[in-house]
Design a protein around this motif. Structure first.
Motif, mmCIF file in Angstrom:
data_model
loop_
_atom_site.group_PDB
_atom_site.id
_atom_site.type_symbol
_atom_site.label_atom_id
_atom_site.label_comp_id
_atom_site.label_asym_id
_atom_site.label_seq_id
_atom_site.Cartn_x
_atom_site.Cartn_y
_atom_site.Cartn_z
ATOM 1 N N PHE A 23 0.838 -1.185 0.000
ATOM 2 C CA PHE A 23 0.000 0.000 0.000
ATOM 3 C C PHE A 23 0.885 1.251 0.000
ATOM 4 N N HIS A 24 0.240 2.418 -0.030
ATOM 5 C CA HIS A 24 0.972 3.680 -0.010
ATOM 6 C C HIS A 24 0.535 4.524 1.184
ATOM 7 N N ASN A 25 1.472 5.241 1.770
ATOM 8 C CA ASN A 25 1.123 6.241 2.764
ATOM 9 C C ASN A 25 0.736 7.528 2.058
ATOM 10 N N LEU A 26 -0.197 8.224 2.641
ATOM 11 C CA LEU A 26 -0.687 9.445 2.022
ATOM 12 C C LEU A 26 -0.986 10.506 3.063
ATOM 13 N N SER A 27 -1.212 11.693 2.564
ATOM 14 C CA SER A 27 -1.633 12.827 3.386
ATOM 15 C C SER A 27 -2.755 13.522 2.637
ATOM 16 N N ALA A 127 -14.716 -1.495 9.569
ATOM 17 C CA ALA A 127 -14.675 -0.870 8.246
ATOM 18 C C ALA A 127 -13.273 -0.873 7.659
ATOM 19 N N SER A 128 -12.277 -0.658 8.495
ATOM 20 C CA SER A 128 -10.900 -0.578 7.999
ATOM 21 C C SER A 128 -10.403 -1.918 7.469
ATOM 22 N N GLN A 129 -11.052 -3.006 7.846
ATOM 23 C CA GLN A 129 -10.680 -4.321 7.321
ATOM 24 C C GLN A 129 -11.152 -4.515 5.876
ATOM 25 N N LEU A 130 -12.050 -3.649 5.426
ATOM 26 C CA LEU A 130 -12.672 -3.837 4.115
ATOM 27 C C LEU A 130 -12.195 -2.837 3.067
ATOM 28 N N GLY A 131 -11.475 -1.817 3.480
ATOM 29 C CA GLY A 131 -10.979 -0.827 2.532
ATOM 30 C C GLY A 131 -10.324 0.322 3.258
ATOM 31 N N SER A 132 -9.311 0.911 2.635
ATOM 32 C CA SER A 132 -8.491 1.906 3.315
ATOM 33 C C SER A 132 -9.270 3.123 3.783
ATOM 34 N N ASP A 133 -10.256 3.570 2.994
ATOM 35 C CA ASP A 133 -10.981 4.777 3.398
ATOM 36 C C ASP A 133 -12.396 4.501 3.903
ATOM 37 N N PRO A 142 -15.318 16.070 8.276
ATOM 38 C CA PRO A 142 -13.983 16.398 7.774
ATOM 39 C C PRO A 142 -12.876 15.876 8.685
ATOM 40 N N LYS A 143 -11.870 15.257 8.061
ATOM 41 C CA LYS A 143 -10.758 14.690 8.814
ATOM 42 C C LYS A 143 -9.454 14.893 8.045
ATOM 43 N N TYR A 144 -8.371 15.069 8.781
ATOM 44 C CA TYR A 144 -7.049 14.952 8.191
ATOM 45 C C TYR A 144 -6.714 13.472 8.189
ATOM 46 N N CYS A 145 -6.358 12.935 7.034
ATOM 47 C CA CYS A 145 -6.142 11.499 6.890
ATOM 48 C C CYS A 145 -4.696 11.212 6.535
ATOM 49 N N PHE A 146 -4.161 10.150 7.111
ATOM 50 C CA PHE A 146 -2.786 9.762 6.846
ATOM 51 C C PHE A 146 -2.679 8.250 6.923
ATOM 52 N N ASP A 150 -6.426 5.337 6.429
ATOM 53 C CA ASP A 150 -7.272 4.754 7.470
ATOM 54 C C ASP A 150 -6.960 5.287 8.860
ATOM 55 N N GLN A 151 -6.142 6.327 8.930
ATOM 56 C CA GLN A 151 -5.849 6.979 10.204
ATOM 57 C C GLN A 151 -6.282 8.438 10.102
ATOM 58 N N PHE A 152 -6.881 8.934 11.184
ATOM 59 C CA PHE A 152 -7.530 10.233 11.121
ATOM 60 C C PHE A 152 -7.176 11.107 12.317
ATOM 61 N N ASP A 153 -7.074 12.390 12.043
ATOM 62 C CA ASP A 153 -6.967 13.408 13.080
ATOM 63 C C ASP A 153 -8.053 14.440 12.847
#
Length: 270
Positions: A23-27, A127-133, A142-146, A150-153
């Motif tokens: 997978f890829h890390n993203l911002s 939900a995170s087991q079924l897809g990254s977002d 609204p969330k900052y995602c990284f 699948d990780q949120f602030d």
């Protein structure tokens, strides 16, 4: 139970590195919008799934709504069968997270319908087991995602009162195609800081990395973006890994016949 799984846009999307797991890390900032499917789930004698509206490619038995049901059924074996009817409106392969929303809303519906007692954190874990977002759509704000999306602030971004136009040029861009041409690199901007600035500063500061690799292959994406700016958009960008482009406006724009050959959704932002 009838719900309306809504789409999301990415405000900025930076692919920062490829992970060891492939997978890829993203911002990015994920922001919900009103373009929605319709999902009805009712108790039934046997489990079934049917869809209407936009044709969903692939084996219906592998649909994320059914996968969500089976995932919960493992931990809640007393949960009865259901009939799932999905009316698909949000275009597929469009960077809008439509399938992920359907999945998350299935989990939320089953939790409510059968009083499973799951809180948001628990539903996000499923939900995170079924897809990254997929997990984003549990809270659906609204969330900052990284991480891999699948990780949120929490993020203090509000576009309430603004108006959005989403334009999909009827092009399906698969995740594999989009990521196959991307070259991960560290983001050249602190997205959280950039998003805290006025909207009229976003144009040159907040970008989607996929535009660089996909626009040469699909020049219509840049054409749509340019047209949105010519119509008065304060900010325009491609969302996700394509192919939808959105424009954010101060007021309702007069788009007239600008995109008559494409799929268009427009409405206020919350």
């Amino acid at each position: 139970m009838l719900t309306f799984p809504n789409a999301k846009i990415n405000i900025g999307l930076y692919i920062t590195e490829k992970r060891a797991d492939g997978f890829h890390n993203l911002s990015s900032c994920f922001y919900p919008v009103g373009w929605s499917d319709a999902l009805e789930i009712l108790p039934a004698e046997t489990l079934s799934f049917e869809s209407t509206g936009i044709d969903i490619p692939g084996d219906a038995s592998q649909n994320l709504c059914l996968k969500a049901y089976h995932l919960l059924k493992k931990d809640f074996p007393e949960m009865p069968p259901v009939r799932i009817h999905l009316h698909k409106v949000v275009p597929i392969g469009a960077g809008l997270g439509g399938g992920s929303a359907d999945c998350a809303f299935t989990i939320k519906s089953l939790n409510s319908l059968f009083s499973l007692g799951l809180d948001d954190k628990a539903m996000q874990a499923y939900a995170s087991q079924l897809g990254s977002d997929c997990a984003f759509f549990i809270e659906n704000k609204p969330k900052y995602c990284f991480g891999k999306g699948d990780q949120f602030d929490e993020i203090a971004v509000s576009l309430k009162g603004k108006y959005i136009v989403l334009v999909n040029p009827n092009i399906h861009i698969s995740t594999a195609e989009a990521y196959g041409s991307i070259k991960p690199k560290p983001a050249n901007v602190d997205l959280q800081i950039a998003l805290s600035q006025p909207l009229d500063t976003w144009k040159d500061a907040i970008l989607n990395d996929f535009e660089t690799s996909l626009t040469p292959k699909y020049p219509v994406l840049q054409e749509i973006k340019d047209t949105l700016y010519s119509l008065g958009a304060e900010y325009a960008c491609m969302t996700g890994s394509g192919s939808t482009v959105f424009g954010i406006f101060e007021n309702t724009p007069a788009i007239k016949q600008a995109f008559k050959e494409y799929m268009v959704w427009q409405g206020p932002l919350e």
